[in-house]
Design an enzyme around this catalytic site. Structure first.
Site, PDB file in Angstrom:
ATOM      1  N   ALA A 144      -2.892  -8.616  11.453  1.00 18.15           N
ATOM      2  CA  ALA A 144      -3.533  -8.706  10.138  1.00 18.15           C
ATOM      3  C   ALA A 144      -4.213  -7.386   9.776  1.00 18.15           C
ATOM      4  CB  ALA A 144      -4.558  -9.831  10.143  1.00 18.15           C
TER       5      ALA A 144
ATOM      6  N   ASN B  32       7.373  -1.913  -2.565  1.00 12.92           N
ATOM      7  CA  ASN B  32       8.783  -1.585  -2.756  1.00 12.92           C
ATOM      8  C   ASN B  32       9.031  -0.432  -3.714  1.00 12.92           C
ATOM      9  OD1 ASN B  32       7.736  -3.252  -4.806  1.00 12.92           O
ATOM     10  ND2 ASN B  32       9.771  -3.899  -5.437  1.00 12.92           N
ATOM     11  N   TYR B  33       7.999   0.067  -4.383  1.00  9.57           N
ATOM     12  CA  TYR B  33       8.196   1.071  -5.436  1.00  9.57           C
ATOM     13  C   TYR B  33       7.369   2.315  -5.153  1.00  9.57           C
ATOM     14  CZ  TYR B  33       8.541   2.879 -10.253  1.00  9.57           C
ATOM     15  OH  TYR B  33       8.789   3.646 -11.364  1.00  9.57           O
TER      16      TYR B  33
ATOM     17  N   ARG C 189      -4.448  -0.054  11.672  1.00  7.25           N
ATOM     18  CA  ARG C 189      -5.663  -0.146  10.875  1.00  7.25           C
ATOM     19  C   ARG C 189      -6.735   0.719  11.526  1.00  7.25           C
ATOM     20  NH1 ARG C 189      -5.968  -6.451  12.514  1.00  7.25           N
ATOM     21  NH2 ARG C 189      -7.032  -6.268  14.503  1.00  7.25           N
TER      22      ARG C 189
ATOM     23  N   HIS D 120       0.777 -18.473   0.674  1.00  9.00           N
ATOM     24  CA  HIS D 120      -0.102 -18.188  -0.450  1.00  9.00           C
ATOM     25  C   HIS D 120      -0.341 -16.694  -0.655  1.00  9.00           C
ATOM     26  CE1 HIS D 120      -2.620 -20.170   2.901  1.00  9.00           C
ATOM     27  NE2 HIS D 120      -2.437 -18.925   3.240  1.00  9.00           N
TER      28      HIS D 120
ATOM     29  N   ASN E 116       7.113 -15.977   9.328  1.00  5.20           N
ATOM     30  CA  ASN E 116       5.842 -16.335   8.708  1.00  5.20           C
ATOM     31  C   ASN E 116       5.286 -15.111   7.992  1.00  5.20           C
ATOM     32  OD1 ASN E 116       3.318 -18.344   8.696  1.00  5.20           O
ATOM     33  ND2 ASN E 116       2.579 -16.277   9.056  1.00  5.20           N
TER      34      ASN E 116
END
Length: 214
Positions: free
Chosen positions: A182, A145-146, A199, A122, A136
């Site tokens: 995550a 990607n840009y 992070r 999702h 996964n």
């Protein structure tokens, strides 16, 4: 009647009543169930025992056997056998989804190859990528990607786990069995069996004056 089993001999009035459009160049296999509002056009071909549910759009699409397309778009792309696409997924621009894959709700795939048994359940964007088998891709993952001038690719090996809310900044490679925590933003390669976490450390400030607190 919410769906029909397609047969070339079906009455045109029935297809019109259900708002189903199938162009003359389309090839459809046996025991294919088609829902209301479906459009299949271009040089599309659909295998046997496929389910195409309401409001799906297939254009120049190749769909394997026993696959489910659930209220989704597949444009200029292919989906293998025993896959489930959607609901509300968008597969486009020469993407290839191999066998036994799960592409869930609000996932967009663009110009990407997805290996066997790979899942992205999702809310993800997979653009310009090559992904191996048994991977996964978590909720909220974005393949960045840009860079404002050119599109660049991400490469994922087999058995790669990408946690929720991860940004993969192309070009980057995640080798076999790489694991990304995550909330990470990844702009360096992750080697075989490596765990990547990128992070900021959480800091809680005491005695904060909240302007919205009464």
């Amino acid at each position: 009647m919410e769906s029909i089993i397609y047969d070339k001999s079906l009455d045109a009035k029935l297809l019109d009543k259900m708002n189903i459009f199938i162009s003359k160049d389309v090839s459809i296999g046996k025991n294919v169930r088609i829902g209301r509002g479906v459009s299949i056009s271009g040089k599309s071909n659909v295998g046997d025992n496929v389910e195409i549910s309401n409001n799906s759009v297939l254009t120049n699409a190749s769909i394997g056997n026993r696959t489910k397309i659930l209220s989704s778009f597949v444009i200029d792309s292919s989906v293998g056998d025993d896959c489930e696409i959607g609901p509300f997924a968008h597969v486009r621009l020469n993407s290839e989804i191999k066998n036994n894959c799960r592409v869930g709700n609000f996932v967009e795939i663009k110009n990407a190859v997805i290996g066997n048994h790979t899942k992205m359940a999702h809310l993800a964007y997979i653009g310009d990528a090559e992904i191996g088998n048994h991977c996964n891709i978590g909720c909220g993952v974005v393949f960045c990607n840009y860079n404002g001038k050119i599109k660049q690719k991400c490469y994922l090996g087999d058995y790669v786990f990408v946690g929720s809310n991860v940004n993969l900044i192309a070009p980057v490679t995640l080798s076999d069995y790489a694991y990304v925590a995550a909330g990470s933003t990844i702009n360096k390669d992750v080697d075989v069996d490596e765990f990547a976490i990128a992070r900021a450390r959480q800091t809680n400030k005491k005695n904060f004056i909240n302007p919205y607190k009464n």
